[in-house]
Design a protein around this motif. Structure first.
Motif, PDB file in Angstrom:
ATOM      1  N   GLU A 173      -9.117  -3.256  -8.052  1.00 21.29           N
ATOM      2  CA  GLU A 173      -9.303  -1.929  -7.865  1.00 21.29           C
ATOM      3  C   GLU A 173      -8.223  -1.152  -6.625  1.00 21.29           C
ATOM      4  O   GLU A 173      -8.510  -0.141  -6.134  1.00 21.29           O
ATOM      5  N   SER A 174      -7.097  -1.885  -6.649  1.00 22.60           N
ATOM      6  CA  SER A 174      -6.128  -1.385  -5.565  1.00 22.60           C
ATOM      7  C   SER A 174      -4.797  -1.892  -6.054  1.00 22.60           C
ATOM      8  O   SER A 174      -4.528  -2.985  -6.601  1.00 22.60           O
ATOM      9  N   GLY A 175      -3.796  -1.181  -5.568  1.00 25.01           N
ATOM     10  CA  GLY A 175      -2.489  -1.924  -5.303  1.00 25.01           C
ATOM     11  C   GLY A 175      -1.471  -1.322  -6.422  1.00 25.01           C
ATOM     12  O   GLY A 175      -1.910  -0.083  -6.822  1.00 25.01           O
TER      13      GLY A 175
ATOM     14  N   SER B 254      -3.795   3.211 -13.585  1.00 22.96           N
ATOM     15  CA  SER B 254      -4.620   4.465 -13.456  1.00 22.96           C
ATOM     16  C   SER B 254      -3.834   5.732 -13.522  1.00 22.96           C
ATOM     17  O   SER B 254      -4.372   6.783 -13.753  1.00 22.96           O
TER      18      SER B 254
ATOM     19  N   ASP C  73       0.940  -8.855  -6.138  1.00 27.16           N
ATOM     20  CA  ASP C  73       0.114  -7.534  -5.745  1.00 27.16           C
ATOM     21  C   ASP C  73      -1.471  -7.432  -6.243  1.00 27.16           C
ATOM     22  O   ASP C  73      -2.090  -7.388  -5.415  1.00 27.16           O
TER      23      ASP C  73
ATOM     24  N   GLU D  47       0.890  -1.256   0.175  1.00 22.81           N
ATOM     25  CA  GLU D  47       0.078  -0.119   0.122  1.00 22.81           C
ATOM     26  C   GLU D  47       1.040   1.295   0.056  1.00 22.81           C
ATOM     27  O   GLU D  47       0.453   2.382  -0.564  1.00 22.81           O
TER      28      GLU D  47
ATOM     29  N   TYR E  81      -2.454  -1.318 -10.020  1.00 23.00           N
ATOM     30  CA  TYR E  81      -3.597  -0.576 -10.313  1.00 23.00           C
ATOM     31  C   TYR E  81      -3.215   0.647 -10.517  1.00 23.00           C
ATOM     32  O   TYR E  81      -3.743   1.643 -11.292  1.00 23.00           O
ATOM     33  N   GLU E  82      -2.628   1.153  -9.541  1.00 19.33           N
ATOM     34  CA  GLU E  82      -2.141   2.807  -9.709  1.00 19.33           C
ATOM     35  C   GLU E  82      -1.227   3.064 -10.858  1.00 19.33           C
ATOM     36  O   GLU E  82      -1.129   4.070 -11.338  1.00 19.33           O
TER      37      GLU E  82
ATOM     38  N   ALA F  19       2.235   1.716  -3.574  1.00 17.99           N
ATOM     39  CA  ALA F  19       1.051   2.115  -4.263  1.00 17.99           C
ATOM     40  C   ALA F  19       0.888   3.909  -4.319  1.00 17.99           C
ATOM     41  O   ALA F  19       0.684   4.542  -5.229  1.00 17.99           O
ATOM     42  N   GLU F  20       1.038   4.052  -2.774  1.00 20.51           N
ATOM     43  CA  GLU F  20       0.850   5.535  -2.474  1.00 20.51           C
ATOM     44  C   GLU F  20       2.043   6.344  -3.220  1.00 20.51           C
ATOM     45  O   GLU F  20       1.941   7.396  -3.642  1.00 20.51           O
TER      46      GLU F  20
ATOM     47  N   ARG G 288       1.124   6.452  -6.713  1.00 18.04           N
ATOM     48  CA  ARG G 288      -0.137   7.443  -7.105  1.00 18.04           C
ATOM     49  C   ARG G 288       0.138   8.956  -6.998  1.00 18.04           C
ATOM     50  O   ARG G 288      -0.313   9.708  -7.494  1.00 18.04           O
TER      51      ARG G 288
ATOM     52  N   ASP H  28      -5.275  -7.643  -3.949  1.00 15.54           N
ATOM     53  CA  ASP H  28      -6.324  -7.026  -4.323  1.00 15.54           C
ATOM     54  C   ASP H  28      -7.657  -8.052  -4.384  1.00 15.54           C
ATOM     55  O   ASP H  28      -8.689  -7.899  -3.890  1.00 15.54           O
TER      56      ASP H  28
END
Length: 410
Positions: free
Chosen positions: A296-298, A305, A246, A222, A301-302, A225-226, A229, A250
């Motif tokens: 939807e996460s991870g 996105s 990863d 996480e 995902y980032e 991922a931040e 992001r 999720d």
């Protein structure tokens, strides 16, 4: 009867260790030397200069010595143009071709020094006439050599410039003096690494993260991922396993069947990674899985996105693999090489094999941070010879969250 060659050393040759390395190389290879001229810089900014006559018993021994001296930054006192020979066939270089180091290098062509573009170790150097008849010199891996290309051979007309030890230790990058220690104050070092990342971004540079599956297992997913992001990581290089675990986190809340928060192993958890691969293949790939709302996460995902490019290089060990994994090793090398040459700073997190692969493509001037719980991994990476690298032997599950806290909550 002895043979001799005159060479020069210039720059901060004393405190950088260049002079000591050259003296050692001469004696280790059975030669001797005479110092003809020696000027010592008398301030932090003034450079030193030494001119040596190198002696050996045979021409072959002298060539070996001069080769080692080139790698350490020595240049002939009376340089001549580099020797160029055409490649006899595709993927075939001439005998005695010059094999590059990872240090900045110049080639002497028509009496002028031409910088070698895209420098990396273990490549050939190709020279061609560029626009407006300006010569270009650039590296090429052996499997990319084309018949007829002019390849640098021998040792003449080549100047290698190893990065010198930074004389000013202040500023965001002042701490990057090489070496590795598990006893360094971790919080202090992480703060300095965070400052270096922030400065790289302020200067418009790119940060590449090289990641292993342990990062997901340790619970740092996480936080990484931040960082993706928030724009502190611009590119990702990893293997099939990292992406699978990863994505598994999720889809199933586990990494290789283990819940990374409770450390429990759910029933049939050992099958989660293969179920994950199946679901991503069914969706058509990682990007398609994100767009369909399946993931939807991870970290992956980032990356999708926020349009952060990633390279997943495959291996013989891979399950699946994922549709996005590059299974052709040469194609994967080329993709890694493009990332490496674009990066201004590289963060290597708990993966020996992928770190070595990326490290082999990096010029020695690229800033590198290597973090692993295994001291051998960190030592091997720093032994590449980069003067602007720092290694930390510590738990990646602690390091990445602390790094994210420093950067994202500043």
């Amino acid at each position: 009867m002895t043979v001799s060659r005159e060479v020069e050393l210039s720059g901060h040759i004393i405190d950088s260790g260049m002079m000591q390395a050259c003296f050692g190389a001469i004696m280790d290879l059975g030669g001797s030397f005479e110092v003809e001229e020696f000027r010592i810089g008398r301030s932090e900014v003034e450079e030193s200069y030494a001119r040596l006559t190198v002696l050996a018993d045979t021409e072959g021994e002298l060539r070996s010595i001069v080769h080692e001296l080139h790698q350490n930054g020595a240049t002939p006192s009376h340089p001549v143009d580099a020797t160029l020979e055409p490649a006899p066939d595709d993927q075939v270089v001439p005998p005695e071709f010059y094999s590059t180091t990872n240090h900045p290098t110049d080639i002497r062509y028509d009496g002028e020094w031409v910088p070698v573009e895209r420098i990396e170790m273990d490549c050939a150097v190709v020279v061609e006439e560029g626009e407006d008849d300006e010569p270009r010199a650039y590296t090429k891996v052996l499997n990319a050599i084309e018949e007829g290309e002019l390849v640098v051979t021998g040792e003449t007309g080549i100047r290698v410039r190893p990065p010198e030890r930074p004389r000013n230790r202040e500023g965001a990058f002042g701490f990057m003096q090489g070496g590795v220690s598990s006893e360094r104050p971790s919080e202090s070092t992480i703060t300095k690494i965070a400052d270096a990342i922030a400065e790289t971004k302020r200067e418009g540079g790119s940060v590449l993260a090289v990641c292993g599956p342990a990062l997901v297992h340790s619970g740092a997913r996480e936080s990484l991922a931040e960082l993706v992001r928030e724009g502190y990581i611009d590119m990702l290089s990893a293997g099939n396993g990292f992406a699978v675990h990863d994505l598994e986190r999720d889809l199933y809340g586990t990494s290789l069947g283990m819940n990374t928060e409770t450390l429990d192993h759910p029933r049939k958890g050992h099958k989660h990674h293969i179920y994950t691969i199946s679901e991503i293949i069914r969706a058509g790939g990682i990007e398609e899985s994100v767009e369909a709302g399946l993931v939807e996460s991870g970290v992956m995902y980032e990356c999708v996105s926020n349009d952060r490019p990633f390279v997943l290089a495959g291996s013989i060990r891979d399950d699946g693999p994922l549709p996005d994994t590059i299974t052709d090793s040469v194609e994967a090398q080329d993709a890694i090489r493009e990332q490496a040459h674009e990066a201004d700073m590289v963060l290597m997190f708990s993966t020996l094999l992928h770190s070595v692969a990326v490290g082999n493509c990096l010029p020695s001037s690229t800033r590198v941070v290597c973090v692993d719980i295994n001291p051998a991994t960190v030592t091997q990476l720093l032994d590449r010879g980069s003067a602007q690298a720092v290694g930390m032997v510590t738990d990646i599950g602690t390091f990445v969250p602390m790094l994210a806290e420093q950067l994202c909550e500043a």
